[in-house]
Design a protein around this motif. Structure first.
Motif, PDB file in Angstrom:
ATOM      1  N   LYS A 126       0.615  -1.284   0.187  1.00 45.00           N
ATOM      2  CA  LYS A 126      -0.142   0.201   0.236  1.00 45.00           C
ATOM      3  C   LYS A 126       1.043   1.293   0.326  1.00 45.00           C
ATOM      4  CE  LYS A 126      -4.626   0.927   1.196  1.00 45.00           C
ATOM      5  NZ  LYS A 126      -5.690   0.525   1.948  1.00 45.00           N
ATOM      6  N   GLY A 127       0.456   1.886  -0.767  1.00 44.34           N
ATOM      7  CA  GLY A 127       1.017   3.759  -0.915  1.00 44.34           C
ATOM      8  C   GLY A 127       2.470   3.448  -1.672  1.00 44.34           C
ATOM      9  N   HIS A 128       2.330   2.397  -2.680  1.00 45.44           N
ATOM     10  CA  HIS A 128       3.830   2.135  -3.537  1.00 45.44           C
ATOM     11  C   HIS A 128       3.548   2.163  -4.512  1.00 45.44           C
ATOM     12  CE1 HIS A 128       6.847   1.055  -0.474  1.00 45.44           C
ATOM     13  NE2 HIS A 128       6.031   1.017   0.405  1.00 45.44           N
ATOM     14  N   PRO A 129       3.840   2.705  -5.545  1.00 45.97           N
ATOM     15  CA  PRO A 129       5.102   3.234  -5.156  1.00 45.97           C
ATOM     16  C   PRO A 129       5.227   4.860  -5.031  1.00 45.97           C
ATOM     17  CG  PRO A 129       4.518   3.432  -7.607  1.00 45.97           C
ATOM     18  CD  PRO A 129       3.831   2.432  -7.123  1.00 45.97           C
ATOM     19  N   ASP A 130       6.081   5.105  -3.962  1.00 46.08           N
ATOM     20  CA  ASP A 130       6.553   6.315  -3.265  1.00 46.08           C
ATOM     21  C   ASP A 130       7.198   7.270  -3.358  1.00 46.08           C
ATOM     22  OD1 ASP A 130       8.951   5.269  -1.750  1.00 46.08           O
ATOM     23  OD2 ASP A 130       7.385   4.476   0.202  1.00 46.08           O
ATOM     24  N   GLU A 131       7.104   8.208  -2.700  1.00 56.81           N
ATOM     25  CA  GLU A 131       8.273   9.340  -3.584  1.00 56.81           C
ATOM     26  C   GLU A 131       9.586   9.180  -3.517  1.00 56.81           C
ATOM     27  OE1 GLU A 131       7.197  12.547  -4.903  1.00 56.81           O
ATOM     28  OE2 GLU A 131       5.259  11.306  -4.557  1.00 56.81           O
ATOM     29  N   THR A 132      10.071   7.900  -2.841  1.00 58.71           N
ATOM     30  CA  THR A 132      11.169   7.515  -2.704  1.00 58.71           C
ATOM     31  C   THR A 132      11.521   6.354  -3.507  1.00 58.71           C
ATOM     32  OG1 THR A 132      11.494   7.985  -0.784  1.00 58.71           O
ATOM     33  CG2 THR A 132      13.204   6.346  -0.932  1.00 58.71           C
ATOM     34  N   ASP A 133      10.189   5.895  -4.210  1.00 60.40           N
ATOM     35  CA  ASP A 133      10.639   5.138  -5.128  1.00 60.40           C
ATOM     36  C   ASP A 133      10.911   5.872  -6.511  1.00 60.40           C
ATOM     37  OD1 ASP A 133       9.717   3.044  -3.669  1.00 60.40           O
ATOM     38  OD2 ASP A 133       8.134   2.904  -3.950  1.00 60.40           O
ATOM     39  N   LEU A 134       9.549   7.203  -6.901  1.00 61.26           N
ATOM     40  CA  LEU A 134       9.617   7.741  -7.655  1.00 61.26           C
ATOM     41  C   LEU A 134      10.940   8.752  -8.076  1.00 61.26           C
ATOM     42  CD1 LEU A 134       6.187   9.233  -7.329  1.00 61.26           C
ATOM     43  CD2 LEU A 134       7.000   7.117  -8.586  1.00 61.26           C
ATOM     44  N   ARG A 135      11.618   9.043  -6.723  1.00 62.04           N
ATOM     45  CA  ARG A 135      12.965   9.544  -6.675  1.00 62.04           C
ATOM     46  C   ARG A 135      13.825   9.248  -7.287  1.00 62.04           C
ATOM     47  NH1 ARG A 135      12.164  12.433  -1.644  1.00 62.04           N
ATOM     48  NH2 ARG A 135      13.697  10.463  -0.871  1.00 62.04           N
ATOM     49  N   LYS A 136      14.366   7.481  -6.630  1.00 62.63           N
ATOM     50  CA  LYS A 136      14.950   6.347  -7.464  1.00 62.63           C
ATOM     51  C   LYS A 136      14.979   6.322  -8.418  1.00 62.63           C
ATOM     52  CE  LYS A 136      15.994   3.843  -2.997  1.00 62.63           C
ATOM     53  NZ  LYS A 136      15.092   3.322  -2.234  1.00 62.63           N
ATOM     54  N   ALA A 137      13.470   6.637  -8.830  1.00 66.99           N
ATOM     55  CA  ALA A 137      13.482   5.874 -10.656  1.00 66.99           C
ATOM     56  C   ALA A 137      13.546   7.109 -11.458  1.00 66.99           C
ATOM     57  CB  ALA A 137      11.727   5.467 -10.869  1.00 66.99           C
ATOM     58  N   VAL A 138      13.869   7.989 -11.275  1.00 68.98           N
ATOM     59  CA  VAL A 138      14.803   8.941 -11.801  1.00 68.98           C
ATOM     60  C   VAL A 138      16.058   9.265 -12.137  1.00 68.98           C
ATOM     61  CG1 VAL A 138      14.490  11.547 -11.998  1.00 68.98           C
ATOM     62  CG2 VAL A 138      11.972  11.143 -11.679  1.00 68.98           C
ATOM     63  N   ARG A 139      16.194   8.904 -10.761  1.00 72.77           N
ATOM     64  CA  ARG A 139      17.946   8.899 -10.437  1.00 72.77           C
ATOM     65  C   ARG A 139      18.133   7.944 -10.952  1.00 72.77           C
ATOM     66  NH1 ARG A 139      18.997   7.891  -5.038  1.00 72.77           N
ATOM     67  NH2 ARG A 139      17.564   9.706  -4.122  1.00 72.77           N
ATOM     68  N   PHE A 140      17.458   6.406 -10.995  1.00 69.21           N
ATOM     69  CA  PHE A 140      18.118   5.122 -12.230  1.00 69.21           C
ATOM     70  C   PHE A 140      17.955   5.961 -13.965  1.00 69.21           C
ATOM     71  CE2 PHE A 140      15.734   2.670 -15.450  1.00 69.21           C
ATOM     72  CZ  PHE A 140      16.575   1.114 -15.771  1.00 69.21           C
ATOM     73  N   TYR A 141      17.039   6.824 -14.455  1.00 66.08           N
ATOM     74  CA  TYR A 141      17.408   7.372 -15.294  1.00 66.08           C
ATOM     75  C   TYR A 141      17.840   8.118 -15.791  1.00 66.08           C
ATOM     76  CZ  TYR A 141      15.271   9.418 -20.135  1.00 66.08           C
ATOM     77  OH  TYR A 141      15.309   9.863 -20.628  1.00 66.08           O
ATOM     78  N   GLU A 142      18.709   9.429 -14.804  1.00 64.45           N
ATOM     79  CA  GLU A 142      19.454  10.753 -14.506  1.00 64.45           C
ATOM     80  C   GLU A 142      21.116   8.941 -15.520  1.00 64.45           C
ATOM     81  OE1 GLU A 142      17.679  13.595 -11.626  1.00 64.45           O
ATOM     82  OE2 GLU A 142      19.647  12.316 -11.245  1.00 64.45           O
ATOM     83  N   LYS A 143      20.855   8.552 -14.211  1.00 64.29           N
ATOM     84  CA  LYS A 143      22.226   7.259 -14.422  1.00 64.29           C
ATOM     85  C   LYS A 143      22.140   7.198 -15.549  1.00 64.29           C
ATOM     86  CE  LYS A 143      24.760   5.332 -10.789  1.00 64.29           C
ATOM     87  NZ  LYS A 143      23.911   3.882  -9.473  1.00 64.29           N
ATOM     88  N   LEU A 144      21.233   6.257 -16.721  1.00 64.55           N
ATOM     89  CA  LEU A 144      21.329   6.109 -17.346  1.00 64.55           C
ATOM     90  C   LEU A 144      21.519   7.332 -19.270  1.00 64.55           C
ATOM     91  CD1 LEU A 144      17.992   3.698 -18.439  1.00 64.55           C
ATOM     92  CD2 LEU A 144      20.448   2.742 -17.706  1.00 64.55           C
ATOM     93  N   ILE A 145      21.027   7.808 -18.765  1.00 62.82           N
ATOM     94  CA  ILE A 145      21.593   9.423 -19.865  1.00 62.82           C
ATOM     95  C   ILE A 145      23.062   9.895 -20.009  1.00 62.82           C
ATOM     96  CG2 ILE A 145      19.039   9.631 -20.851  1.00 62.82           C
ATOM     97  CD1 ILE A 145      19.439  11.930 -18.636  1.00 62.82           C
ATOM     98  N   ARG A 146      23.835   9.596 -18.639  1.00 61.25           N
ATOM     99  CA  ARG A 146      24.502  10.766 -18.522  1.00 61.25           C
ATOM    100  C   ARG A 146      26.108   9.228 -18.308  1.00 61.25           C
ATOM    101  NH1 ARG A 146      25.081  10.752 -12.384  1.00 61.25           N
ATOM    102  NH2 ARG A 146      23.350  11.716 -12.192  1.00 61.25           N
ATOM    103  N   THR A 147      25.689   8.066 -18.628  1.00 62.06           N
ATOM    104  CA  THR A 147      25.789   7.439 -18.842  1.00 62.06           C
ATOM    105  C   THR A 147      26.336   6.991 -20.489  1.00 62.06           C
ATOM    106  OG1 THR A 147      25.854   5.475 -17.132  1.00 62.06           O
ATOM    107  CG2 THR A 147      26.519   4.647 -19.001  1.00 62.06           C
ATOM    108  N   ASP A 148      25.266   7.243 -20.940  1.00 59.83           N
ATOM    109  CA  ASP A 148      25.248   7.356 -22.478  1.00 59.83           C
ATOM    110  C   ASP A 148      26.092   8.527 -22.913  1.00 59.83           C
ATOM    111  OD1 ASP A 148      23.849   5.572 -24.978  1.00 59.83           O
ATOM    112  OD2 ASP A 148      22.714   7.257 -24.923  1.00 59.83           O
ATOM    113  N   GLU A 149      25.628   9.773 -22.675  1.00 55.16           N
ATOM    114  CA  GLU A 149      26.248  11.084 -23.332  1.00 55.16           C
ATOM    115  C   GLU A 149      28.175  10.374 -22.996  1.00 55.16           C
ATOM    116  OE1 GLU A 149      23.863  13.686 -20.790  1.00 55.16           O
ATOM    117  OE2 GLU A 149      22.619  13.738 -22.373  1.00 55.16           O
ATOM    118  N   GLU A 150      28.300   9.514 -22.358  1.00 51.65           N
ATOM    119  CA  GLU A 150      29.817  10.188 -21.551  1.00 51.65           C
ATOM    120  C   GLU A 150      30.852   9.368 -23.133  1.00 51.65           C
ATOM    121  OE1 GLU A 150      30.250   7.841 -17.943  1.00 51.65           O
ATOM    122  OE2 GLU A 150      29.516   9.442 -17.276  1.00 51.65           O
TER     123      GLU A 150
END
Ligand SMILES: Cc1cc2nc3c(=O)[nH]c(=O)nc-3n(C[C@H](O)[C@H](O)[C@H](O)COP(=O)(O)O)c2cc1C
Length: 150
Positions: A126-150
């Motif tokens: 109950k309550g999931h995905p919560d704010e922490t889950d969503l923040r982690k998902a955005v961070r996962f995505y950020e990492k993907l695009i950062r790695t791709d740009e390197e």
């Protein structure tokens, strides 16, 4: 960079919350596989596949969409929400292996579940995905695009 996420989120909109959190911060096109059956994906640099997990699998509409539309040798990533909060990407990746994708990784978290008998006890996660889950998902995505740009 052109990115889309093909998703299905039919139980409680859990997976939709995750992909909308990413699309709220980055330019990502969301494609609902339960509505869109065909799309030319050749111009996309990265393609995400996101799904709730049903009987240990991605939603059939995502599986169908991928097998009809995924071009060869694309960079792909997965996003999942499930009762168990586990990585269920293996089966999905198996269904697209003939497209020889470059698999970048997966994000997975728990999603609110009221399937079958779980409804009687008020559901699980109950309550999931919560704010922490969503923040982690955005961070996962950020990492993907950062790695791709390197
Ligand atoms: C028909 C059905 C089957 C499910 N099967 C599983 C399963 O095999 N393993 C699991 O961990 N969760 C399972 N779940 C729970 C969902 O994966 C979880 O609630 C998910 O977050 C739903 O995502 P959605 O709201 O985006 O559709 C199932 C839910 C439904 C409705």
């Amino acid at each position: 960079m052109k990115v889309c996420i093909v998703y299905a989120s039919t139980h409680h909109g859990n997976t939709r919350k995750v992909v909308e959190a990413i699309a709220g911060e980055y330019e990502v096109e969301l494609i609902d596989a339960t509505e869109v059956k065909e799309r030319d994906l050749k111009d996309y640099d990265m393609i995400g596949f996101a799904s709730g997990i049903y009987a240990a699998q991605f939603h059939q509409s995502v599986l169908n969409f991928a097998s009809v539309n995924l071009p060869r040798s694309k960079k792909v990533f997965c996003i999942m929400t499930s009762a168990m909060g586990k990585d269920f990407s293996k089966g999905f990746l198996k269904t697209i292996e003939n497209r020889e994708p470059e698999y970048l990784g997966s994000y997975y978290c728990t999603g609110y579940n009221t399937f079958g008998p779980f409804k009687l006890v008020g559901g699980t996660g109950k309550g999931h995905p919560d704010e922490t889950d969503l923040r982690k998902a955005v961070r996962f995505y950020e990492k993907l695009i950062r790695t791709d740009e390197e």
